[in-house]
Design a protein around this motif. Structure first.
Motif, mmCIF file in Angstrom:
data_model
loop_
_atom_site.group_PDB
_atom_site.id
_atom_site.type_symbol
_atom_site.label_atom_id
_atom_site.label_comp_id
_atom_site.label_asym_id
_atom_site.label_seq_id
_atom_site.Cartn_x
_atom_site.Cartn_y
_atom_site.Cartn_z
ATOM 1 N N THR A 35 8.666 1.816 -12.125
ATOM 2 C CA THR A 35 8.674 3.213 -12.542
ATOM 3 C C THR A 35 9.414 4.034 -11.497
ATOM 4 O OG1 THR A 35 6.656 3.830 -11.332
ATOM 5 C CG2 THR A 35 6.379 2.898 -13.552
ATOM 6 N N HIS A 36 9.579 5.307 -11.774
ATOM 7 C CA HIS A 36 10.055 6.233 -10.749
ATOM 8 C C HIS A 36 9.044 6.233 -9.604
ATOM 9 C CE1 HIS A 36 12.900 9.440 -9.801
ATOM 10 N NE2 HIS A 36 11.897 10.119 -9.259
ATOM 11 N N ALA A 37 9.546 6.358 -8.379
ATOM 12 C CA ALA A 37 8.692 6.427 -7.185
ATOM 13 C C ALA A 37 7.772 5.216 -7.040
ATOM 14 C CB ALA A 37 7.870 7.716 -7.186
ATOM 15 N N PHE A 38 8.247 4.059 -7.452
ATOM 16 C CA PHE A 38 7.433 2.843 -7.346
ATOM 17 C C PHE A 38 7.163 2.459 -5.899
ATOM 18 C CE2 PHE A 38 11.845 1.509 -7.263
ATOM 19 C CZ PHE A 38 11.866 0.632 -6.193
ATOM 20 N N ASP A 39 7.959 3.015 -4.966
ATOM 21 C CA ASP A 39 7.810 2.683 -3.554
ATOM 22 C C ASP A 39 7.005 3.717 -2.767
ATOM 23 O OD1 ASP A 39 9.867 4.467 -4.078
ATOM 24 O OD2 ASP A 39 11.305 3.565 -2.697
ATOM 25 N N ASP A 40 6.458 4.700 -3.454
ATOM 26 C CA ASP A 40 5.700 5.775 -2.809
ATOM 27 C C ASP A 40 4.219 5.625 -3.148
ATOM 28 O OD1 ASP A 40 4.619 8.082 -1.779
ATOM 29 O OD2 ASP A 40 5.931 9.452 -2.866
ATOM 30 N N ASN A 41 3.428 5.208 -2.171
ATOM 31 C CA ASN A 41 2.004 4.983 -2.445
ATOM 32 C C ASN A 41 1.212 6.277 -2.544
ATOM 33 O OD1 ASN A 41 2.152 5.632 0.264
ATOM 34 N ND2 ASN A 41 0.626 4.125 0.913
ATOM 35 N N LYS A 42 1.868 7.420 -2.312
ATOM 36 C CA LYS A 42 1.200 8.709 -2.450
ATOM 37 C C LYS A 42 1.838 9.574 -3.531
ATOM 38 C CE LYS A 42 -0.270 8.810 2.409
ATOM 39 N NZ LYS A 42 -1.641 8.436 2.099
ATOM 40 N N ALA A 43 2.612 8.952 -4.406
ATOM 41 C CA ALA A 43 3.256 9.715 -5.477
ATOM 42 C C ALA A 43 2.199 10.363 -6.365
ATOM 43 C CB ALA A 43 4.148 8.800 -6.304
ATOM 44 N N ASN A 44 2.399 11.654 -6.646
ATOM 45 C CA ASN A 44 1.386 12.348 -7.454
ATOM 46 C C ASN A 44 1.792 12.492 -8.918
ATOM 47 O OD1 ASN A 44 3.357 14.280 -7.311
ATOM 48 N ND2 ASN A 44 2.176 15.738 -6.078
ATOM 49 N N ASP A 45 2.917 11.916 -9.292
ATOM 50 C CA ASP A 45 3.308 11.923 -10.698
ATOM 51 C C ASP A 45 2.515 10.834 -11.418
ATOM 52 O OD1 ASP A 45 4.708 11.421 -13.190
ATOM 53 O OD2 ASP A 45 6.379 12.565 -12.358
ATOM 54 N N PRO A 46 1.781 11.175 -12.468
ATOM 55 C CA PRO A 46 0.960 10.169 -13.153
ATOM 56 C C PRO A 46 1.775 9.050 -13.793
ATOM 57 C CG PRO A 46 1.031 12.216 -14.415
ATOM 58 C CD PRO A 46 1.645 12.518 -13.090
ATOM 59 N N ARG A 47 3.067 9.247 -13.929
ATOM 60 C CA ARG A 47 3.914 8.210 -14.522
ATOM 61 C C ARG A 47 4.333 7.155 -13.499
ATOM 62 N NH1 ARG A 47 8.093 12.572 -16.829
ATOM 63 N NH2 ARG A 47 7.550 13.380 -14.748
ATOM 64 N N ALA A 48 4.092 7.412 -12.222
ATOM 65 C CA ALA A 48 4.499 6.484 -11.167
ATOM 66 C C ALA A 48 3.451 5.401 -10.963
ATOM 67 C CB ALA A 48 4.717 7.245 -9.862
ATOM 68 N N ARG A 49 3.915 4.200 -10.746
ATOM 69 C CA ARG A 49 3.039 3.063 -10.445
ATOM 70 C C ARG A 49 3.539 2.411 -9.164
ATOM 71 N NH1 ARG A 49 0.633 5.453 -13.489
ATOM 72 N NH2 ARG A 49 -0.355 4.878 -15.469
ATOM 73 N N TYR A 50 2.712 2.453 -8.144
ATOM 74 C CA TYR A 50 3.106 1.903 -6.855
ATOM 75 C C TYR A 50 3.191 0.387 -6.936
ATOM 76 C CZ TYR A 50 2.912 0.759 -1.862
ATOM 77 O OH TYR A 50 3.167 0.252 -0.610
ATOM 78 N N ARG A 51 4.316 -0.160 -6.446
ATOM 79 C CA ARG A 51 4.539 -1.598 -6.437
ATOM 80 C C ARG A 51 4.932 -2.039 -5.031
ATOM 81 N NH1 ARG A 51 5.903 -4.373 -11.164
ATOM 82 N NH2 ARG A 51 6.236 -6.093 -9.692
ATOM 83 N N PRO A 52 3.958 -2.421 -4.214
ATOM 84 C CA PRO A 52 4.290 -2.816 -2.834
ATOM 85 C C PRO A 52 5.246 -3.997 -2.768
ATOM 86 C CG PRO A 52 2.006 -3.366 -3.375
ATOM 87 C CD PRO A 52 2.512 -2.490 -4.473
ATOM 88 N N ASP A 53 5.191 -4.885 -3.754
ATOM 89 C CA ASP A 53 6.106 -6.023 -3.744
ATOM 90 C C ASP A 53 7.560 -5.564 -3.918
ATOM 91 O OD1 ASP A 53 5.346 -5.200 -6.353
ATOM 92 O OD2 ASP A 53 5.920 -7.134 -7.211
ATOM 93 N N LEU A 54 7.771 -4.616 -4.827
ATOM 94 C CA LEU A 54 9.113 -4.096 -5.033
ATOM 95 C C LEU A 54 9.548 -3.213 -3.864
ATOM 96 C CD1 LEU A 54 8.982 -3.244 -8.849
ATOM 97 C CD2 LEU A 54 9.755 -5.349 -7.730
ATOM 98 N N PHE A 55 8.600 -2.510 -3.277
ATOM 99 C CA PHE A 55 8.878 -1.717 -2.086
ATOM 100 C C PHE A 55 9.458 -2.611 -0.986
ATOM 101 C CE2 PHE A 55 6.651 1.246 1.232
ATOM 102 C CZ PHE A 55 7.876 1.751 1.619
ATOM 103 N N GLU A 56 8.832 -3.759 -0.768
ATOM 104 C CA GLU A 56 9.332 -4.695 0.246
ATOM 105 C C GLU A 56 10.722 -5.212 -0.122
ATOM 106 O OE1 GLU A 56 6.596 -7.826 1.010
ATOM 107 O OE2 GLU A 56 5.013 -6.494 1.765
ATOM 108 N N GLN A 57 10.937 -5.437 -1.396
ATOM 109 C CA GLN A 57 12.237 -5.929 -1.847
ATOM 110 C C GLN A 57 13.337 -4.907 -1.552
ATOM 111 O OE1 GLN A 57 12.048 -7.434 -5.860
ATOM 112 N NE2 GLN A 57 14.275 -7.478 -6.095
ATOM 113 N N VAL A 58 13.038 -3.630 -1.783
ATOM 114 C CA VAL A 58 14.044 -2.597 -1.550
ATOM 115 C C VAL A 58 14.241 -2.357 -0.053
ATOM 116 C CG1 VAL A 58 14.677 -0.186 -1.998
ATOM 117 C CG2 VAL A 58 13.637 -1.558 -3.797
ATOM 118 N N GLN A 59 13.197 -2.514 0.736
ATOM 119 C CA GLN A 59 13.375 -2.432 2.187
ATOM 120 C C GLN A 59 14.376 -3.490 2.662
ATOM 121 O OE1 GLN A 59 9.651 -2.129 4.566
ATOM 122 N NE2 GLN A 59 8.660 -1.750 2.604
ATOM 123 N N ALA A 60 14.243 -4.711 2.170
ATOM 124 C CA ALA A 60 15.172 -5.772 2.551
ATOM 125 C C ALA A 60 16.586 -5.462 2.060
ATOM 126 C CB ALA A 60 14.692 -7.112 1.990
#
Length: 249
Positions: free
Chosen positions: A214-239
């Motif tokens: 989703t949008h802001a999938f890498d933000d664990n504090k996103a306040n948009d209800p449409r966002a779903r935090y994905r730490p696995d994808l966050f790590e992928q984008v960091q790499a």
């Protein structure tokens, strides 16, 4: 206002991250989304430091007197501080970095999330109109061509009135991008049209498509209800970011 003066104002509200040692270091400028500067971007700044780059998480809103609430109500709805206006921040920070002993102002990487991606894209797409539209008096498109070595665009806003799909960028450095298949905020089709335009124009454009993000999938504090935090994808984008930086030295 000239770039260095506005850059100084921006820098007062921004946060600098540096590797150990005196430098000078290449610098990644990290541009936040429409909700303002948020903590997850500092993780990306640390990724840059680990890759040997300094990073500046730029706050575009507090210097303009835009609070977090104001940003959500007026910037995220397109009423103020649109991409062309905020593009001046890119040129201002380039000017400010020229006066910083720790910074190699000839080696810059631009990274933008959502509204920050729009900002970077319009900084290029404005071309020779950039000084007049941003009101940064010494903003020049040739400055981007001279010092920026790469750009990362993460779920960038590219719909109307963003300029890239219609105008292109002209000469520009390699581009890396992340599009989210379940993005209900900016979507993925409009950003892809813009990126495809750049590729047709002969730019080097890499597209990472994450079908379940989703949008802001890498933000664990996103306040948009449409966002779903994905730490696995966050790590992928960091790499992915780290790889882009290493390729841009």
């Amino acid at each position: 206002m000239d770039g260095a003066a506005w850059g100084e104002q921006l820098a007062r509200h921004s946060r600098v991250f540096k590797p150990e040692g005196p430098g000078p270091f290449p610098v990644a400028l990290i541009l936040h989304g429409c909700g303002g500067k948020t903590p997850f971007l500092e993780v990306y700044a640390q990724v840059a430091v680990a890759a040997g780059w300094a990073a500046v998480v730029v706050d575009s809103f507090l210097p303009r007197g835009v609070s977090s609430l104001d940003a959500k109500l007026t910037v995220c709805t397109g009423l103020r501080v649109r991409g062309p206006q905020r593009a001046g921040d890119v040129f201002a920070m380039l000017a400010w970095l020229e006066g910083q002993a720790w910074a190699d102002a000839s080696r810059i990487f631009l990274a933008g999330w959502s509204h920050g991606g729009w900002t970077i894209m319009d900084a290029y797409a404005l071309g020779g109109r950039v000084a007049a539209i941003t009101r940064v008096s010494d903003a020049r498109p040739e400055r981007l061509r001279a010092v920026v070595k790469g750009a990362l665009l993460v779920y960038p806003y590219a719909g109307y009135p963003a300029l890239t799909t219609r105008h292109g960028w002209g000469e520009a450095p390699p581009v890396w991008s992340v599009l989210a298949g379940k993005d209900q905020v900016v979507g993925w089709r409009a950003p892809k049209l813009a990126l495809d335009r750049l590729a047709r124009d002969g730019l080097s454009v890499d597209q990472m498509f994450l079908p379940d993000a989703t949008h802001a999938f890498d933000d664990n504090k996103a306040n948009d209800p449409r966002a779903r935090y994905r730490p696995d994808l966050f790590e992928q984008v960091q790499a992915y970011f780290a790889d882009a930086l290493r390729a841009s030295v």
